[in-house]
Write an enzyme that holds these catalytic residues in place. Structure first.
Site, PDB file in Angstrom:
ATOM      1  N   PHE A   1      -0.600   4.967 -11.015  1.00 18.44           N
ATOM      2  CA  PHE A   1      -2.162   4.603 -11.236  1.00 18.44           C
ATOM      3  C   PHE A   1      -2.769   4.695  -9.902  1.00 18.44           C
ATOM      4  CE2 PHE A   1      -2.198   4.123 -15.747  1.00 18.44           C
ATOM      5  CZ  PHE A   1      -1.075   3.102 -15.899  1.00 18.44           C
TER       6      PHE A   1
ATOM      7  N   SER B   1      -7.514  12.769 -14.749  1.00 15.75           N
ATOM      8  CA  SER B   1      -8.718  12.468 -15.186  1.00 15.75           C
ATOM      9  C   SER B   1      -9.647  13.783 -15.740  1.00 15.75           C
ATOM     10  CB  SER B   1      -9.488  12.067 -13.823  1.00 15.75           C
ATOM     11  OG  SER B   1     -11.013  11.938 -14.222  1.00 15.75           O
TER      12      SER B   1
ATOM     13  N   ASP C   1       0.918  -1.165   0.072  1.00 11.11           N
ATOM     14  CA  ASP C   1       0.117   0.008  -0.117  1.00 11.11           C
ATOM     15  C   ASP C   1       0.977   1.303   0.034  1.00 11.11           C
ATOM     16  OD1 ASP C   1      -3.176   0.447   1.356  1.00 11.11           O
ATOM     17  OD2 ASP C   1      -1.690   2.188   0.824  1.00 11.11           O
TER      18      ASP C   1
ATOM     19  N   TYR D   1     -13.261  12.827  -5.161  1.00 15.96           N
ATOM     20  CA  TYR D   1     -12.272  11.985  -5.909  1.00 15.96           C
ATOM     21  C   TYR D   1     -11.661  13.047  -6.970  1.00 15.96           C
ATOM     22  CZ  TYR D   1     -11.117   9.699 -10.366  1.00 15.96           C
ATOM     23  OH  TYR D   1     -10.194   9.506 -11.555  1.00 15.96           O
TER      24      TYR D   1
ATOM     25  N   LYS E   1      -7.595  14.421  -7.524  1.00 15.84           N
ATOM     26  CA  LYS E   1      -6.649  14.436  -8.836  1.00 15.84           C
ATOM     27  C   LYS E   1      -6.433  16.094  -8.937  1.00 15.84           C
ATOM     28  CE  LYS E   1      -7.168  10.299 -10.320  1.00 15.84           C
ATOM     29  NZ  LYS E   1      -6.105   9.533 -10.217  1.00 15.84           N
TER      30      LYS E   1
HETATM   31  C1  WQD Z   1     -21.032   7.445 -18.543  1.00 16.73           C
HETATM   32  C2  WQD Z   1     -22.442   7.915 -18.861  1.00 16.73           C
HETATM   33  C3  WQD Z   1     -23.922   8.417 -17.163  1.00 16.73           C
HETATM   34  C4  WQD Z   1     -23.880   4.132 -15.853  1.00 16.73           C
HETATM   35  C5  WQD Z   1     -16.749   8.278 -14.581  1.00 16.73           C
HETATM   36  C6  WQD Z   1     -15.979   9.445 -13.592  1.00 16.73           C
HETATM   37  C7  WQD Z   1     -14.617   9.786 -14.411  1.00 16.73           C
HETATM   38  C8  WQD Z   1     -13.990   8.545 -14.966  1.00 16.73           C
HETATM   39  C9  WQD Z   1     -14.630   7.767 -15.567  1.00 16.73           C
HETATM   40  C10 WQD Z   1     -11.988   7.926 -13.549  1.00 16.73           C
HETATM   41  C11 WQD Z   1     -23.134   9.022 -18.220  1.00 16.73           C
HETATM   42  C12 WQD Z   1     -24.285   6.927 -18.260  1.00 16.73           C
HETATM   43  C13 WQD Z   1     -23.807   5.191 -16.530  1.00 16.73           C
HETATM   44  C14 WQD Z   1     -25.333   3.499 -15.798  1.00 16.73           C
HETATM   45  C15 WQD Z   1     -26.040   5.354 -17.401  1.00 16.73           C
HETATM   46  N1  WQD Z   1     -13.451   7.674 -13.760  1.00 16.73           N
HETATM   47  N2  WQD Z   1     -24.759   5.915 -17.174  1.00 16.73           N
HETATM   48  N3  WQD Z   1     -26.148   4.124 -16.684  1.00 16.73           N
HETATM   49  O1  WQD Z   1     -19.554   9.342 -15.040  1.00 16.73           O
HETATM   50  O2  WQD Z   1     -18.930  10.085 -17.394  1.00 16.73           O
HETATM   51  O3  WQD Z   1     -16.805   9.322 -15.583  1.00 16.73           O
HETATM   52  O4  WQD Z   1     -15.907   7.270 -15.013  1.00 16.73           O
HETATM   53  O5  WQD Z   1     -11.283   8.736 -13.761  1.00 16.73           O
HETATM   54  O6  WQD Z   1     -13.622  10.370 -13.354  1.00 16.73           O
HETATM   55  O7  WQD Z   1     -16.712  10.658 -13.128  1.00 16.73           O
HETATM   56  O8  WQD Z   1     -18.688   7.548 -16.649  1.00 16.73           O
HETATM   57  O9  WQD Z   1     -19.367   5.416 -17.202  1.00 16.73           O
HETATM   58  O10 WQD Z   1     -20.218   6.427 -14.863  1.00 16.73           O
HETATM   59  O11 WQD Z   1     -21.074   7.328 -17.042  1.00 16.73           O
HETATM   60  O12 WQD Z   1     -26.971   5.569 -17.925  1.00 16.73           O
HETATM   61  O13 WQD Z   1     -25.602   2.467 -15.363  1.00 16.73           O
HETATM   62  O14 WQD Z   1     -23.353   6.778 -18.729  1.00 16.73           O
HETATM   63  O15 WQD Z   1     -25.344   9.035 -16.892  1.00 16.73           O
HETATM   64  O16 WQD Z   1     -23.735   9.780 -19.058  1.00 16.73           O
HETATM   65  P1  WQD Z   1     -18.450   9.082 -16.140  1.00 16.73           P
HETATM   66  P2  WQD Z   1     -19.768   6.747 -16.414  1.00 16.73           P
END
Ligand code: WQD
Length: 340
Positions: A79, A123, A57, A147, A151
């Site tokens: 990472f 990110s 860790d 989160y 970053k």
């Molecule tokens: C994508 C789209 C949701 C799930 C996150 C983090 C970001 C990065 C990537 C780390 C959105 C929609 C999602 C579901 C849905 N992580 N959705 N149903 O929120 O863009 O980014 O992950 O670095 O920091 O914020 O990714 O895949 O959660 O969502 O409709 O069950 O899919 O509303 O429009 P996001 P996501």
């Protein structure tokens, strides 16, 4: 040797494959809190090379120091950290401890061993709610959750270090939405519990592990009302890290780069593409918006194209077929026994 903290994780393991195939020698340090030792076995299966692995860790500075004592580390790709937006809202202290203190420990140990070459996994979340799209690196930065704030804080810490000592070479890579898997289907995204992200949820619905996809809102000001994101193949992301590492090896200073395709797709477009490419059906229903979500987010990737000579080369079809190939071959993720 190149140290990859969090190298057993989703993006880390794919970057390990990319580096090993470019003949770098690598060391992985990972606490396996959100990854599986099996991914190291799979990296060896793909490349024929087994990376040196330390289960540790980043909060254990003594153990981390030993990695640098026992190996000739010349650069680090960092990472290691927690990355679930929703969880960070519920457990902010855990995120600050893990992500900030872990990073400060790493930087201290690097400094003590004269290692000044760092690629940092940042990110697109650091852009908060962008005023417009596509997003450029010069856009204002802000955080909408703990989160993202970790970053942003780490980017600021790294900027201060680079200001204080011009010998550091630091690249901060702002990921958009990583999806897909290595073409072998041996490594991929293996979220524990209910997936937060769209793509692993889609693949689990497709394989019958989940009954229905919930689409979080279809009343956004976008092409079809659903959220638009810049999905990028994880192997394109991996190659971006290799390019950033190589840029660090021949120059000093600090810079941030968007790693995205520059193309935004809506949730419905992703669902339809996945169904078409893989000849599967994804049952879904539209539910309320998810708190904290934004309507549109996609990259202007020209800075990385120009300065890193890096281009995303894999399109939507590859993302859909490679993600599905991983899921089919590993119905229970890394817990699935792979019979050679
Ligand atoms: C994508 C789209 C949701 C799930 C996150 C983090 C970001 C990065 C990537 C780390 C959105 C929609 C999602 C579901 C849905 N992580 N959705 N149903 O929120 O863009 O980014 O992950 O670095 O920091 O914020 O990714 O895949 O959660 O969502 O409709 O069950 O899919 O509303 O429009 P996001 P996501």
């Amino acid at each position: 040797m190149i140290l990859l903290t969090g190298g057993a994780g989703y993006i880390g393991s794919h970057t390990c494959v990319e580096l090993l195939e470019a003949n770098y020698e690598i060391v992985i340090a990972d606490n396996l809190s959100n990854s599986d030792i099996e991914s190291i076995n799979r990296i060896e299966k793909i490349t024929g090379k087994r990376p040196v692995f330390y289960e540790l860790d980043l909060l254990d500075q003594e153990k981390l120091n030993r990695v640098f004592e026992e190996n000739q580390i010349e650069a680090v790709i960092h990472f290691g950290g927690l990355k679930a937006v929703g969880e960070s809202v519920e457990e902010p202290l855990q995120y600050y401890q893990n992500n900030l203190t872990g990073t400060l420990n790493l930087l201290e140990v690097m400094k003590n061993h004269g290692v000044k070459n760092l690629v940092f996994s940042s990110s697109a979340t650091v852009y908060g709610e962008p005023a417009s799209v596509p997003i450029r690196e010069s856009f204002p930065l802000s955080a909408t959750n703990p989160y993202g704030r970790t970053k942003l804080m780490i980017e600021e810490i790294l900027t201060d270090i680079a200001k204080a000592n011009s010998e550091w070479s630091i690249s901060m890579l702002r990921y958009f939405n990583p999806v897909g898997a290595h073409v072998s289907g041996l490594i991929g995204e293996d979220p524990s519990g209910i997936p937060n992200n769209l793509f692993p949820f889609i693949t689990q619905v497709a394989i019958g592990a989940r009954s229905m996809l919930n689409i979080f809102g279809d009343d956004y000001p976008t092409i079809d009302g659903t959220g638009v994101r810049d999905y990028i193949h994880v192997m394109d992301l991996a190659s971006g890290h290799l390019k950033a590492l190589e840029k660090n090896l021949y120059s000093t200073g600090i810079d941030a780069y968007n790693l995205g395709t520059g193309i935004g797709y809506s949730v419905l477009q992703m669902v339809r593409a996945f169904e078409e490419v893989n000849h599967v059906k994804i049952p879904y229903r539209v539910t309320a918006r998810r708190p904290g979500d934004i309507a549109e987010c996609y990259a202007d990737a020209r800075k990385a194209n120009k300065e890193l000579n890096w281009y995303a080369s894999r399109g939507l079809n590859n993302m859909c077929s490679d993600a599905w190939n991983w899921q089919v071959k590993n119905p229970s993720g890394y817990k699935t026994k792979v019979y050679s």
